[in-house]
Structure formats: C-alpha cells, structure tokens
Design a protein around this motif. Structure first.
Motif, PDB file in Angstrom:
ATOM      1  N   PHE A  71       0.845  -1.201   0.000  1.00 30.69           N
ATOM      2  CA  PHE A  71       0.000   0.000   0.000  1.00 30.69           C
ATOM      3  C   PHE A  71       0.877   1.248   0.000  1.00 30.69           C
ATOM      4  O   PHE A  71       0.637   2.191  -0.754  1.00 30.69           O
ATOM      5  CB  PHE A  71      -0.906  -0.019   1.240  1.00 30.69           C
ATOM      6  CG  PHE A  71      -1.739   1.220   1.416  1.00 30.69           C
ATOM      7  CD1 PHE A  71      -2.994   1.312   0.830  1.00 30.69           C
ATOM      8  CD2 PHE A  71      -1.288   2.290   2.186  1.00 30.69           C
ATOM      9  CE1 PHE A  71      -3.770   2.451   0.999  1.00 30.69           C
ATOM     10  CE2 PHE A  71      -2.065   3.423   2.355  1.00 30.69           C
ATOM     11  CZ  PHE A  71      -3.310   3.503   1.759  1.00 30.69           C
ATOM     12  N   SER A  72       1.918   1.252   0.826  1.00 34.51           N
ATOM     13  CA  SER A  72       2.779   2.432   0.961  1.00 34.51           C
ATOM     14  C   SER A  72       3.729   2.607  -0.223  1.00 34.51           C
ATOM     15  O   SER A  72       4.409   3.621  -0.326  1.00 34.51           O
ATOM     16  CB  SER A  72       3.586   2.362   2.250  1.00 34.51           C
ATOM     17  OG  SER A  72       4.628   1.416   2.131  1.00 34.51           O
ATOM     18  N   GLN A  73       3.772   1.615  -1.129  1.00 31.96           N
ATOM     19  CA  GLN A  73       4.647   1.678  -2.300  1.00 31.96           C
ATOM     20  C   GLN A  73       3.886   1.909  -3.601  1.00 31.96           C
ATOM     21  O   GLN A  73       4.485   2.160  -4.633  1.00 31.96           O
ATOM     22  CB  GLN A  73       5.474   0.386  -2.419  1.00 31.96           C
ATOM     23  CG  GLN A  73       6.409   0.145  -1.255  1.00 31.96           C
ATOM     24  CD  GLN A  73       7.383   1.290  -1.058  1.00 31.96           C
ATOM     25  OE1 GLN A  73       8.037   1.728  -1.989  1.00 31.96           O
ATOM     26  NE2 GLN A  73       7.470   1.789   0.164  1.00 31.96           N
ATOM     27  N   ASP A  74       2.545   1.801  -3.555  1.00 32.62           N
ATOM     28  CA  ASP A  74       1.733   2.064  -4.746  1.00 32.62           C
ATOM     29  C   ASP A  74       2.009   3.463  -5.272  1.00 32.62           C
ATOM     30  O   ASP A  74       2.355   4.346  -4.500  1.00 32.62           O
ATOM     31  CB  ASP A  74       0.241   1.999  -4.369  1.00 32.62           C
ATOM     32  CG  ASP A  74      -0.406   0.718  -4.830  1.00 32.62           C
ATOM     33  OD1 ASP A  74       0.315  -0.177  -5.277  1.00 32.62           O
ATOM     34  OD2 ASP A  74      -1.642   0.630  -4.728  1.00 32.62           O
ATOM     35  N   SER A  75       1.825   3.679  -6.551  1.00 35.95           N
ATOM     36  CA  SER A  75       2.141   4.993  -7.111  1.00 35.95           C
ATOM     37  C   SER A  75       1.339   6.099  -6.440  1.00 35.95           C
ATOM     38  O   SER A  75       1.878   7.128  -6.067  1.00 35.95           O
ATOM     39  CB  SER A  75       1.888   4.998  -8.615  1.00 35.95           C
ATOM     40  OG  SER A  75       0.540   4.690  -8.880  1.00 35.95           O
ATOM     41  N   PHE A  76       0.051   5.882  -6.223  1.00 34.41           N
ATOM     42  CA  PHE A  76      -0.789   6.922  -5.640  1.00 34.41           C
ATOM     43  C   PHE A  76      -0.571   7.070  -4.133  1.00 34.41           C
ATOM     44  O   PHE A  76      -0.527   8.181  -3.614  1.00 34.41           O
ATOM     45  CB  PHE A  76      -2.261   6.643  -5.940  1.00 34.41           C
ATOM     46  CG  PHE A  76      -3.190   7.406  -5.060  1.00 34.41           C
ATOM     47  CD1 PHE A  76      -3.201   8.791  -5.094  1.00 34.41           C
ATOM     48  CD2 PHE A  76      -4.020   6.765  -4.178  1.00 34.41           C
ATOM     49  CE1 PHE A  76      -4.036   9.514  -4.261  1.00 34.41           C
ATOM     50  CE2 PHE A  76      -4.857   7.474  -3.348  1.00 34.41           C
ATOM     51  CZ  PHE A  76      -4.877   8.853  -3.395  1.00 34.41           C
ATOM     52  N   HIS A 128     -11.150   4.160   1.838  1.00 34.98           N
ATOM     53  CA  HIS A 128     -10.886   3.088   0.873  1.00 34.98           C
ATOM     54  C   HIS A 128     -11.913   3.001  -0.251  1.00 34.98           C
ATOM     55  O   HIS A 128     -11.705   2.285  -1.223  1.00 34.98           O
ATOM     56  CB  HIS A 128     -10.762   1.735   1.597  1.00 34.98           C
ATOM     57  CG  HIS A 128     -12.071   1.176   2.058  1.00 34.98           C
ATOM     58  ND1 HIS A 128     -12.705   1.607   3.194  1.00 34.98           N
ATOM     59  CD2 HIS A 128     -12.862   0.215   1.525  1.00 34.98           C
ATOM     60  CE1 HIS A 128     -13.829   0.932   3.347  1.00 34.98           C
ATOM     61  NE2 HIS A 128     -13.958   0.086   2.343  1.00 34.98           N
ATOM     62  N   GLU A 129     -13.021   3.741  -0.154  1.00 35.79           N
ATOM     63  CA  GLU A 129     -14.036   3.704  -1.203  1.00 35.79           C
ATOM     64  C   GLU A 129     -13.876   4.833  -2.224  1.00 35.79           C
ATOM     65  O   GLU A 129     -14.619   4.898  -3.189  1.00 35.79           O
ATOM     66  CB  GLU A 129     -15.431   3.739  -0.587  1.00 35.79           C
ATOM     67  CG  GLU A 129     -15.720   2.479   0.216  1.00 35.79           C
ATOM     68  CD  GLU A 129     -17.109   2.474   0.829  1.00 35.79           C
ATOM     69  OE1 GLU A 129     -17.831   3.474   0.716  1.00 35.79           O
ATOM     70  OE2 GLU A 129     -17.456   1.452   1.428  1.00 35.79           O
ATOM     71  N   GLU A 130     -12.924   5.735  -1.983  1.00 36.47           N
ATOM     72  CA  GLU A 130     -12.682   6.845  -2.907  1.00 36.47           C
ATOM     73  C   GLU A 130     -11.445   6.547  -3.754  1.00 36.47           C
ATOM     74  O   GLU A 130     -10.719   5.598  -3.492  1.00 36.47           O
ATOM     75  CB  GLU A 130     -12.472   8.151  -2.129  1.00 36.47           C
ATOM     76  CG  GLU A 130     -13.684   8.615  -1.350  1.00 36.47           C
ATOM     77  CD  GLU A 130     -14.812   9.124  -2.240  1.00 36.47           C
ATOM     78  OE1 GLU A 130     -14.556   9.472  -3.410  1.00 36.47           O
ATOM     79  OE2 GLU A 130     -15.959   9.170  -1.756  1.00 36.47           O
ATOM     80  N   ILE A 131     -11.206   7.370  -4.764  1.00 36.75           N
ATOM     81  CA  ILE A 131     -10.029   7.174  -5.611  1.00 36.75           C
ATOM     82  C   ILE A 131      -9.144   8.423  -5.593  1.00 36.75           C
ATOM     83  O   ILE A 131      -9.631   9.537  -5.426  1.00 36.75           O
ATOM     84  CB  ILE A 131     -10.421   6.818  -7.064  1.00 36.75           C
ATOM     85  CG1 ILE A 131     -11.358   7.872  -7.659  1.00 36.75           C
ATOM     86  CG2 ILE A 131     -11.040   5.433  -7.135  1.00 36.75           C
ATOM     87  CD1 ILE A 131     -11.548   7.745  -9.144  1.00 36.75           C
ATOM     88  N   GLU A 132      -7.858   8.177  -5.807  1.00 35.11           N
ATOM     89  CA  GLU A 132      -6.859   9.242  -5.910  1.00 35.11           C
ATOM     90  C   GLU A 132      -6.970  10.218  -4.743  1.00 35.11           C
ATOM     91  O   GLU A 132      -7.221   9.814  -3.632  1.00 35.11           O
ATOM     92  CB  GLU A 132      -6.969   9.929  -7.268  1.00 35.11           C
ATOM     93  CG  GLU A 132      -6.723   8.995  -8.460  1.00 35.11           C
ATOM     94  CD  GLU A 132      -5.301   8.481  -8.558  1.00 35.11           C
ATOM     95  OE1 GLU A 132      -4.365   9.277  -8.491  1.00 35.11           O
ATOM     96  OE2 GLU A 132      -5.135   7.266  -8.714  1.00 35.11           O
TER      97      GLU A 132
END
Length: 144
Positions: free
Chosen positions: A79-84, A118-122
């Motif tokens: 999670f902490s390494q994902d691009s976003f 967790h239900e939203e994006i970016e």
C-alpha cells in the motif's frame, strides 16, 4: 477532551520491532507515536471520536498492531509503495475499514496525519486530519 485510556492493547512492542518496521517502510516514525505503540500496540483509544477541520466527524477505532499475525502494520508495505499512496503509512483504522496514517509524501521528517477512505479514488480518498499524532490524541472526545 483528549485521550483517557486504551483498551485491548496487545502488549508492549520493543524498540527493535519498531526499528525493523521503520526500515521496511524506509521512514522514521514520529517519537510520540513510537512511545504510544510501545505501550498500547493494537489498542483501542477511549474516547475515540475526532473532528476534521471541515467539521466532519471521524472515529479512531484502533492502532494497527505491530505483532498480530492476522493484521499488522507490515502488511501495508505494498500500500505504501503504490504509485498513488506511496509515502502514506497507515497506523490506525476506523470501524469501516478506512485508515488513519502518516503522510510522508511532502515531508519525510514530519508527516501529516491523514484519513484514507478506501471507497474513494486518488486525492479524493485523502483527508488531512491534523499535524501530529499527539494532536490527534488531543482531539479525541466522546459522543456521550
């Protein structure tokens, strides 16, 4: 106002465990947080409600454990390494599966406290809460 006690803490966490987790995430956790998890690992704060600057209410359900085999902080490495979400490290949860975390994206030494929906994006998923872990604990209050 402010934190009164912790329930269901899983027992103490030693400096070596915290240091290994910091190394895994390549960060230094704030000292106030480290002192808290040493004693209240996985605990549930009482009271546990807080307000955002915009007036909305949040709930700090529990600290993410350093030692629980089913769910612990190291499981958020990807999670902490994902691009976003790169640079966001969760330390707590609300009752609905959302996360409270440190946001190291803009300051590697002094991370902000954020809420991650967790239900939203970016960027819609991230709401600033306050500047420090101690400030979050000081904001906690009861609805009763």
């Amino acid at each position: 106002m402010g934190l009164k006690k912790w329930l269901f803490a899983e027992g103490p966490v030693d400096d070596a465990t915290i240091a290994a987790t910091e190394q895994l995430f390549q960060v230094t956790f704030p000292q106030d947080y480290k002192e808290c998890v040493k004693n209240f690992n996985g605990g549930y704060p009482v009271p546990n409600n807080f307000d955002y600057d915009n007036g909305a209410q949040g709930v700090f359900n529990d600290l993410i454990s350093f030692t629980n085999s089913e769910l612990n902080i190291t499981m958020f490495r990807e999670f902490s390494q994902d691009s976003f979400t790169k640079g966001i490290i969760p330390f707590g949860r609300d009752p609905f599966g959302n996360l409270l975390g440190f946001d190291y994206r803009f300051n590697k030494e002094v991370p902000l406290i954020i809420f991650f929906d967790h239900e939203e994006i970016e960027e819609e998923a991230i709401t600033p809460v306050c500047d420090t872990f101690t400030e979050l604990l000081d904001k906690l209050y009861s609805l009763e």
